[in-house]
Every structure is written in structure tokens, then in C-alpha cells.
Design an enzyme around this catalytic site. Structure first.
Site, mmCIF file in Angstrom:
data_model
loop_
_atom_site.group_PDB
_atom_site.id
_atom_site.type_symbol
_atom_site.label_atom_id
_atom_site.label_comp_id
_atom_site.label_asym_id
_atom_site.label_seq_id
_atom_site.Cartn_x
_atom_site.Cartn_y
_atom_site.Cartn_z
ATOM 1 C CB THR A 38 -42.488 -46.314 -1.838
ATOM 2 O OG1 THR A 38 -43.059 -45.310 -2.676
ATOM 3 C CG2 THR A 38 -40.987 -46.262 -1.930
ATOM 4 C CB SER A 139 -35.758 -36.864 -18.124
ATOM 5 O OG SER A 139 -36.292 -35.593 -18.430
ATOM 6 C CE1 TYR A 152 -36.486 -36.639 -12.513
ATOM 7 C CE2 TYR A 152 -36.238 -35.265 -14.461
ATOM 8 C CZ TYR A 152 -36.811 -36.343 -13.828
ATOM 9 O OH TYR A 152 -37.708 -37.133 -14.507
ATOM 10 C CB ALA A 153 -30.579 -32.261 -15.354
ATOM 11 C CB SER A 155 -30.354 -38.410 -11.292
ATOM 12 O OG SER A 155 -31.604 -37.976 -11.778
ATOM 13 C CE LYS A 156 -35.127 -39.378 -14.487
ATOM 14 N NZ LYS A 156 -35.590 -40.779 -14.351
#
EC number: 1.1.1.100
Lengths: 245, 79
Positions: A38, A139, A152-153, A155-156
Site C-alpha cells: 500500500t 503463520s 489472524y489465526a 485467516s492463516k
């Protein structure tokens, strides 16, 4: 070994610590790179330091139209895309009970949905070429879970499931789809952690140290290389033994 | 019409590596010509490029035989 001369790689999140290093290493192996992120300024600086074979292709991964346009822009700049590295990621950490829909949506949209759209966007060219590499940076917490990182977890972990499904679909076309799962890596983000928290984290890592972005980039370079042609649907854990999974 | 038919058949023969005489109008890509689902997606991509048209996903699903493809392309290309 791992010669990428003539290959064209699109890397998202190239303005970040790990993404920048991935771009540097792939470029060092001979690849032409399209740097996405970005913030234009750090991308332009990185492109300048790399010299030839480096293009800047800014993109807001939270914006669907911008994501749809990125593979086309990058392919026009480089003449095609042979390697896609889905590296970009954001965090919006919060205890699960306090997590807002917005924090959930933002993380899923940037980390997972953008990777889906980009992978779909590069597929036609790779199918025709009968060669392609998609490497997504996931991750360790996508496999182990982590308090405060439900979004987050998820999505990973989603990246891993998505990659396995796509890998099965396109393996017969010479396209491999894999993940690299970093553990605790030294970046500007982790440098900000309080010393006490760092000590505690290091105690859980058999290697006794944080990983270096270069060690993630090297794993990506391997999976992107012609030599990794029989590795697909895999997740390569690079975490100093923090989680042996 | 026959020109389109010939071009479609040529793409099918090349892509699926099948004998030319098996590629009849009534031949089903999957049942008769051994295509898998990904092959059919690739064939549609090849048709789009050859004829400069766009075949939407819902239309692509109805193209199951060589004849279906010829018919769709005839109706949707400018010639």
C-alpha cells in the site's frame, strides 16, 4: 540450484520486513519482480536498490477492485506472472469476546480473500504456460492458534486449506501451491515487543533465537524454484522448532 | 458455420490429444473424449481466445459437447 532467471514474480506486502526480503532473494536468484504494497515510497526505494528487473505495482488488498486489477498490472509490467507470493498480512489483535465484526472482516479480507482473488487472477496464465508457483506466507499460529489472534489465526489456517485445495486442482498442469509458516521472526513489528515478553517467547523456541526474514525468504525461494516441482499442498514450517508440526 | 466447426474441432483435437474422427458434433468432452473438469475450463479459455469472445461461467456449464460449443460460438461471435 534454485535459479529463477527468466521467471516473473509478484510479491504482495513487499514494503514489509519479510516481504521485502522475499523480493530481494527472488530477485537475487534472477527473477523479475513486481513489488506490491500500500505504501509506494518504501516500494520505490526497494525497487531502486534492486535495480533492473524490479517493478512497483501498488495495491490496496482491502479493496476488491484494486486486487482484481493487480495481476493484470503486474503481468503487463513483467510480460506475465510465473510466481505469486501471497505475503501481505495485517493483524487486529483482540480478545475473542471483544473482537468486532470489523476487525474480523478486515483481517480475513486482506489475509485470505485477497490471496484467493490473486491466485485466481494468475491462474489462467499459469495454466497456459503449464508452469506456475504460488507460495502463501501463513503463520505458525494458523496451526497452533494464539490467544488474541482469533481472526489472524483463522485467516492463516484458511490459507493452508485454500492452498491444499488449489494444489489438488492444478497439480497436473505443472503448477504447485504451497505455504511457508514463519514462527517468531525479527522484524520492525516484533522489535517493539517488551523485553520481558521477548524473553518468554524465546524460552519456547528450541533454537533459542528469533528467526531472520532471510530464513523465510530462502524457504520461499526454494518452493518457487524449478527444483521444488514435486512439492505441492505442503506447509513448510520455519520456526526454530517452536512448534514441530 | 463449417469454419467455426473446423476451428473448434482443431482446438479439441490439440488440447485433448484425441483422434480427429472421434471429435464429432455429438461427442461429449467428458464422457467421450476423456476430458476432466479442468480440461473443460481450459477448452473454454481456448475458445474465448480463438474467437475473441467471452463465455460466461453459466454458459460454459451448458457447453458439454463439441456441437454445444459450435452452437454457442456461432450465436455469439460476429463472424
Amino acid at each position: 540450484m534454485f535459479d529463477l532467471t527468466g521467471k516473473r514474480a509478484l510479491i504482495t506486502g513487499a514494503s514489509g520486513g519479510i516481504g521485502g526480503e522475499i523480493a530481494r532473494v527472488l530477485h537475487g536468484q534472477g527473477a523479475t519482480v513486481a513489488l506490491s504494497g500500500t505504501r509506494v515510497e518504501p516500494l520505490a526505494e526497494l525497487a531502486d536498490s534492486l535495480g533492473d528487473r524490479a517493478h512497483v505495482t501498488p495495491c490496496d488488498l482491502g479493496d476488491a477492485a484494486s486486487v482484481e486489477a493487480l495481476p493484470k498490472t503486474a503481468a503487463e509490467a513483467m510480460g506475465g506472472i510465473d510466481i505469486l507470493v501471497n505475503n501481505a498480512g495485517v493483524t487486529r489483535d483482540q480478545l475473542f469476546m471483544r473482537m468486532s465484526d470489523e476487525d474480523w472482516d478486515t483481517v480475513l479480507r486482506v489475509n485470505l480473500t485477497a490471496a484467493f482473488r490473486l491466485s485466481r487472477g494468475v491462474m489462467r496464465g499459469m495454466m497456459k504456460a503449464r508452469w506456475g508457483r504460488i507460495v502463501s506466507v501463513t503463520s505458525v499460529v494458523g496451526v497452533t492458534g494464539n490467544p488474541g489472534q482469533g481472526n489472524y489465526a483463522a485467516s492463516k489456517a484458511g490459507l493452508i486449506g485454500m492452498s491444499k485445495s488449489l494444489a489438488a486442482e492444478v497439480a497436473s498442469r505443472g503448477i504447485t501451491v504451497n505455504c511457508v509458516a514463519p514462527g517468531f521472526i525479527s522484524t520492525a513489528m516484533t522489535d517493539k515487543l517488551p523485553d520481558a515478553q521477548k524473553e518468554k517467547l524465546l524460552g519456547a523456541i528450541p533454537a533459542g533465537r528469533m528467526g531472520d526474514a532471510n530464513e523465510i525468504a530462502a524457504s520461499v525461494a526454494f518452493l518457487a524454484s524449478p527444483e521444488a516441482s514435486y512439492v505441492t499442498g505442503a506447509t513448510l514450517h520455519v520456526n526454530g522448532g517452536m512448534a514441530m508440526i | 458455420m463449417s469454419d467455426i466447426s473446423d476451428r473448434v474441432k482443431k482446438i479439441v483435437v490439440e488440447h485433448l490429444s484425441v483422434e480427429e474422427d472421434k471429435v464429432t458434433e455429438s461427442a461429449s468432452f467428458i464422457d467421450d473424449l476423456g476430458a476432466d473438469s479442468l480440461d473443460t475450463v481450459e477448452l473454454v479459455m481456448a475458445f474465448e481466445e480463438e474467437f475473441g469472445i467471452e463465455i460466461p461461467d453459466d454458459a460454459a456449464e451448458t457447453i458439454q459437447t463439441v456441437g454445444d460449443a459450435v452452437k454457442f460460438i456461432t450465436e455469439n461471435s460476429e463472424g
